[in-house]
Design a protein around this motif. Sequence first.
Motif, PDB file in Angstrom:
ATOM      1  N   ALA A 236       3.913  12.958  -5.421  1.00  0.00           N
ATOM      2  CA  ALA A 236       3.166  11.995  -7.007  1.00  0.00           C
ATOM      3  C   ALA A 236       3.462  10.523  -6.646  1.00  0.00           C
ATOM      4  O   ALA A 236       2.519   9.796  -6.693  1.00  0.00           O
ATOM      5  CB  ALA A 236       3.092  12.661  -8.241  1.00  0.00           C
ATOM      6  N   GLU A 237       4.618  10.618  -6.454  1.00  0.00           N
ATOM      7  CA  GLU A 237       5.461   9.537  -6.301  1.00  0.00           C
ATOM      8  C   GLU A 237       5.263   8.843  -4.617  1.00  0.00           C
ATOM      9  O   GLU A 237       5.736   7.909  -4.676  1.00  0.00           O
ATOM     10  CB  GLU A 237       6.527   9.474  -6.998  1.00  0.00           C
ATOM     11  N   ALA A 238       5.067   9.454  -4.098  1.00  0.00           N
ATOM     12  CA  ALA A 238       4.919   8.809  -2.308  1.00  0.00           C
ATOM     13  C   ALA A 238       3.580   8.020  -1.931  1.00  0.00           C
ATOM     14  O   ALA A 238       3.041   7.967  -2.269  1.00  0.00           O
ATOM     15  CB  ALA A 238       5.252  10.399  -1.591  1.00  0.00           C
ATOM     16  N   ARG A 239       4.466   7.233  -0.811  1.00  0.00           N
ATOM     17  CA  ARG A 239       3.212   6.522  -0.380  1.00  0.00           C
ATOM     18  C   ARG A 239       2.543   7.337   0.198  1.00  0.00           C
ATOM     19  O   ARG A 239       3.060   7.485   1.486  1.00  0.00           O
ATOM     20  CB  ARG A 239       3.655   4.819   0.290  1.00  0.00           C
ATOM     21  N   ARG A 240       1.066   7.003   0.571  1.00  0.00           N
ATOM     22  CA  ARG A 240       0.969   8.012   1.553  1.00  0.00           C
ATOM     23  C   ARG A 240       1.264   9.004   1.684  1.00  0.00           C
ATOM     24  O   ARG A 240       1.671   9.393   2.516  1.00  0.00           O
ATOM     25  CB  ARG A 240       0.384   7.463   3.019  1.00  0.00           C
ATOM     26  N   PRO A 241       1.212  10.597   1.106  1.00  0.00           N
ATOM     27  CA  PRO A 241       1.670  11.910   0.631  1.00  0.00           C
ATOM     28  C   PRO A 241       1.699  12.627   2.265  1.00  0.00           C
ATOM     29  O   PRO A 241       2.399  13.105   2.388  1.00  0.00           O
ATOM     30  CB  PRO A 241       2.135  12.308  -0.638  1.00  0.00           C
ATOM     31  N   ASP A 242       0.430  12.716   2.744  1.00  0.00           N
ATOM     32  CA  ASP A 242       0.124  13.642   3.732  1.00  0.00           C
ATOM     33  C   ASP A 242       0.509  12.990   4.861  1.00  0.00           C
ATOM     34  O   ASP A 242       0.657  13.996   5.824  1.00  0.00           O
ATOM     35  CB  ASP A 242      -1.684  13.090   3.618  1.00  0.00           C
ATOM     36  N   ILE A 243       1.380  11.394   5.338  1.00  0.00           N
ATOM     37  CA  ILE A 243       1.659  11.270   5.693  1.00  0.00           C
ATOM     38  C   ILE A 243       3.244  11.443   6.073  1.00  0.00           C
ATOM     39  O   ILE A 243       4.580  11.269   6.526  1.00  0.00           O
ATOM     40  CB  ILE A 243       1.676   9.858   6.839  1.00  0.00           C
ATOM     41  N   THR A 244       3.678  10.504   4.721  1.00  0.00           N
ATOM     42  CA  THR A 244       5.227  10.395   4.452  1.00  0.00           C
ATOM     43  C   THR A 244       6.319  11.992   4.218  1.00  0.00           C
ATOM     44  O   THR A 244       7.045  11.835   4.731  1.00  0.00           O
ATOM     45  CB  THR A 244       5.560   9.934   3.322  1.00  0.00           C
ATOM     46  N   ILE A 245       5.479  12.820   3.647  1.00  0.00           N
ATOM     47  CA  ILE A 245       6.156  13.885   3.318  1.00  0.00           C
ATOM     48  C   ILE A 245       6.672  15.140   4.212  1.00  0.00           C
ATOM     49  O   ILE A 245       7.744  15.099   4.390  1.00  0.00           O
ATOM     50  CB  ILE A 245       5.349  14.794   2.520  1.00  0.00           C
TER      51      ILE A 245
END
Length: 491
Positions: A236-245
């Motif tokens: 929830a705290e990530a920028r563009r989580p589907d890419i960054t995570i």
Amino acid sequence: MPTTSAESPTTAIPDSTTARTALRSNALGVSSLVFIVISAAAPLTVIAGIGPLAILIGGIGAPLAYLIAGLVLAIFAVAFMAMTRHIRALGGFYTYIAESLGKVLGLGASTLAWFSYNALQIGLYGLFGVQANGLIKIVSGVDVPWWLLAALCIAAVYVVASRGVDVGARLLAVLLSAETLILLIFAVAVFAQHGAAGITFGSFDPATLMNPGMLAILGFAFAAFMGFESTVLYRAEARRPDITIPRATYISVIFMGLFYAFIIWAIIIALGEANAVAGAADDSATLVFRLAAQYLGPWAEITMYVLVVTSVFAAQLAFHNAINRYSFALARDGVFPRALFRTGATTGAPWPAGLVQTVLAAVVVGLFAAVGADPYLQLVLWVNGPGAIGIVALQALTSVAVVVFFVRHRNIARAWYVLPAAVLSALAMLALLTALIGTLDLLTAAGPVVNTILISAVTASFIIGAVLASVWRRTRPSVYARIGGTEEIAS
């Protein structure tokens, strides 16, 4: 596992703190997430605190254990990240198991995670006491009891954590960079000086895998990647989580696998392959520091002592925060007392859960100190061992959960290799779990009675949660319904 860089979203912070936390945090990119994962893993703690034991028990093939762990976790990450795209709720492995395998196994997984993270954190207080004592003796010549230093660390962890997980985040990033740099400088110096007997490659001979001790230290190797779970906890705290995570996860796993193997290989070269095991047996707790002084000079020994103390403290803070978030989530779900579902008015930190964890740590450390136990060979190994087994069990269950999820939801688009990766990681994790249990005595040297107690504790922590869920399905359906809090994303 969660670290100290930002508020963990294992569950929503109640009342007005939700908006403040979101505004404060909602910008984590790939580099930030990589720092979170590696900070939790505490590389200098792994190398200086656990590396010598890995060589002592596993022999010169110890670097291979870290490469194997990195490979297995990379395969696991492929499957895990694929499922992450379809799960909205946040809660680490617990959420994924509850969603895919049901609430009974989900609650069992949550109580197992709570136990395992506690074991890993509390065991490390023995390491902190030993390393802090070594630093003080070098600087002042004063011999301070390890348990007193551990008690001071327990108190400091609670104080810092209760102020919010973002406190000192920039400092931790600096310390992480410093400890990584000093280890690289040490390794370069060893290879530049050709070690004790030249640069050799026996550590990577597949024949070293036949050493029974290699199976035992795989638990150490997997424990070195304990920050692995952090990325999904910060979705929830990530920028563009589907890419960054996914990117942060893959970068972290690859870096740690190669880095740990390289530095531990450097330690073996510094000792010489023929003398590596005997050298590791000669006061394992100080081995890396003595080698740093030998190859770099006294300044490196003191610098490493300072950084390993701060590294262990950072790891303790990370584990403490992870445990608090599990306690907080279990209180939210009605499993733990509602009083633990509270946070500080200004910090958003779940301080009541932290207080419970602090008291538990103090009691366990106090018991080991009272009976005169060795803080390194008993507190670290006897308490961390079950914790490492518990985390591997969680990863095995999560691998199975990913397989079941994609078999059940065949309509969800996915790459062709996702399901084979999930099956392969599940088989590898289950095989590793079996090996760890079968070789536990090589790790603890505690005998069958103590080892049986340790294994039973891991098993009981899972069974307690599963039994509670089974009972509550009939007697407390509202509590049962809240277990896991998962919400599948439409796809």
